[in-house]
Design a protein around this motif. Structure first.
Motif, mmCIF file in Angstrom:
data_model
loop_
_atom_site.group_PDB
_atom_site.id
_atom_site.type_symbol
_atom_site.label_atom_id
_atom_site.label_comp_id
_atom_site.label_asym_id
_atom_site.label_seq_id
_atom_site.Cartn_x
_atom_site.Cartn_y
_atom_site.Cartn_z
ATOM 1 N N GLU A 1 21.850 9.469 120.354
ATOM 2 C CA GLU A 1 21.017 8.558 121.335
ATOM 3 C C GLU A 1 20.826 7.637 119.279
ATOM 4 O O GLU A 1 21.346 8.894 118.457
ATOM 5 N N THR A 2 19.929 6.870 119.591
ATOM 6 C CA THR A 2 19.539 6.248 117.874
ATOM 7 C C THR A 2 19.441 7.510 117.059
ATOM 8 O O THR A 2 20.026 7.140 115.549
ATOM 9 N N ALA A 3 18.329 8.410 116.464
ATOM 10 C CA ALA A 3 17.497 8.739 115.819
ATOM 11 C C ALA A 3 19.499 10.067 115.457
ATOM 12 O O ALA A 3 19.420 10.064 114.496
ATOM 13 N N GLU A 4 19.749 10.411 115.951
ATOM 14 C CA GLU A 4 21.033 11.551 116.127
ATOM 15 C C GLU A 4 22.214 10.499 115.429
ATOM 16 O O GLU A 4 23.322 11.276 114.270
ATOM 17 N N LEU A 5 22.452 9.359 115.928
ATOM 18 C CA LEU A 5 23.546 8.689 114.778
ATOM 19 C C LEU A 5 23.324 8.225 113.869
ATOM 20 O O LEU A 5 23.913 8.499 113.480
ATOM 21 N N LEU A 6 21.627 7.533 113.519
ATOM 22 C CA LEU A 6 21.940 7.432 112.051
ATOM 23 C C LEU A 6 21.831 8.685 111.060
ATOM 24 O O LEU A 6 22.346 8.567 110.230
ATOM 25 N N ALA A 7 21.589 9.558 111.978
ATOM 26 C CA ALA A 7 22.003 10.946 111.003
ATOM 27 C C ALA A 7 23.251 10.972 110.674
ATOM 28 O O ALA A 7 23.818 11.304 109.770
ATOM 29 N N LEU A 8 23.981 10.980 112.154
ATOM 30 C CA LEU A 8 25.452 10.913 111.840
ATOM 31 C C LEU A 8 26.161 9.606 111.420
ATOM 32 O O LEU A 8 26.915 10.240 109.905
ATOM 33 N N THR A 9 25.694 9.013 111.299
ATOM 34 C CA THR A 9 26.471 8.238 110.001
ATOM 35 C C THR A 9 26.599 8.265 108.838
ATOM 36 O O THR A 9 26.485 8.240 108.195
ATOM 37 N N PHE A 10 24.804 8.625 108.594
ATOM 38 C CA PHE A 10 24.380 8.880 107.094
ATOM 39 C C PHE A 10 25.857 10.119 106.892
ATOM 40 O O PHE A 10 25.854 10.089 105.533
ATOM 41 N N GLU A 11 25.924 11.024 107.323
ATOM 42 C CA GLU A 11 26.394 12.269 106.410
ATOM 43 C C GLU A 11 27.827 11.572 106.673
ATOM 44 O O GLU A 11 29.134 12.132 105.835
ATOM 45 N N LEU A 12 28.532 10.668 107.676
ATOM 46 C CA LEU A 12 29.798 10.415 108.181
ATOM 47 C C LEU A 12 29.941 9.362 106.608
ATOM 48 O O LEU A 12 31.173 9.625 106.311
ATOM 49 N N ASN A 13 29.311 8.411 105.859
ATOM 50 C CA ASN A 13 29.452 8.223 104.716
ATOM 51 C C ASN A 13 29.224 8.562 103.591
ATOM 52 O O ASN A 13 30.301 8.214 102.616
ATOM 53 N N HIS A 14 28.545 10.171 103.436
ATOM 54 C CA HIS A 14 28.504 10.991 102.069
ATOM 55 C C HIS A 14 29.890 11.065 102.247
ATOM 56 O O HIS A 14 30.324 11.572 101.181
ATOM 57 N N LEU A 15 29.993 11.567 103.366
ATOM 58 C CA LEU A 15 31.895 12.622 103.243
ATOM 59 C C LEU A 15 33.214 11.441 103.339
ATOM 60 O O LEU A 15 33.564 11.790 102.533
ATOM 61 N N ASP A 16 32.725 9.965 103.627
ATOM 62 C CA ASP A 16 33.852 9.455 103.525
ATOM 63 C C ASP A 16 33.812 8.627 101.795
ATOM 64 O O ASP A 16 34.959 8.658 100.800
ATOM 65 N N ALA A 17 32.779 9.134 100.887
ATOM 66 C CA ALA A 17 32.342 9.209 99.344
ATOM 67 C C ALA A 17 33.552 10.347 98.709
ATOM 68 O O ALA A 17 33.804 9.492 98.035
ATOM 69 N N ASP A 18 32.854 11.094 99.375
ATOM 70 C CA ASP A 18 33.378 12.734 98.577
ATOM 71 C C ASP A 18 35.110 12.377 99.069
ATOM 72 O O ASP A 18 35.339 12.398 98.158
#
Length: 175
Positions: free
Chosen positions: A137-154
């Motif tokens: 759902e929305t809140a978890e989706l935003l948290a997951l997207t945040f982590e995915l973007n950081h992993l992508d940068a890594d």
């Protein structure tokens, strides 16, 4: 996110017991990282000691005593400052991965193996997060997207570091 300040912010919504705060934290922010009860009660004790929250009642209901807390005006000021203060950008020099690669090079170990193992761990984590996104759902989706973007940068950094290992080796060995 500092769990203690987040707990204080949750207490700002309404008076609560430690168990209630933990449940709210886990529900809103604990996506895979639940708080330990000890963290909650240590934070509440600190809030009380520092004047950020106060005990407004003690219930026992035949069991152990439970303290009910409410935020104080000083606590609300702490929350307001926390919300208004931007998070500091982290420095690359404090990166554990950067340190591991540098130490591997300094000690003659295979730094490319360090990068390969980390790349694999990141890709596995990204696959798991992407799978969770399908039902989030929305809140978890935003948290997951945040982590995915950081992993992508890594992963981009890991790729570039792999291309520059020879140069980095000369730098760390000359230092």
């Amino acid at each position: 996110m500092p769990p203690s300040t987040t707990l204080l912010a949750l207490l700002e919504q309404e008076p609560a017991y430690g168990y209630t705060l933990k449940r709210r934290y886990d529900e809103h922010f604990g996506f895979g990282h639940r708080l330990a009860f000890g963290q909650v009660y240590a934070a509440l004790s600190s809030f009380d000691r520092n004047g950020y929250a106060e005990v407004i009642g003690v219930d026992s209901d035949g069991g152990p005593s439970r303290k009910r807390y409410r935020i104080t005006p000083e606590g609300s000021t702490v929350v307001e400052r926390w919300i208004a203060t931007p998070e500091p950008a982290s420095s690359y020099t404090s990166s554990t991965l950067f340190a591991k690669v540098s130490v591997a090079l300094m000690s003659g170990r295979a730094a490319n193996d360090v990068l390969a193992i980390q790349r694999q761990a990141h890709l596995e984590r990204m696959r798991a997060l992407t799978k969770r996104r399908r039902t989030a759902e929305t809140a978890e989706l935003l948290a997951l997207t945040f982590e995915l973007n950081h992993l992508d940068a890594d992963l981009r950094w890991i790729e570039e570091a792999g291309l520059r290992l020879a140069d980095l080796k000369r730098v760390v060995l000359d230092a």
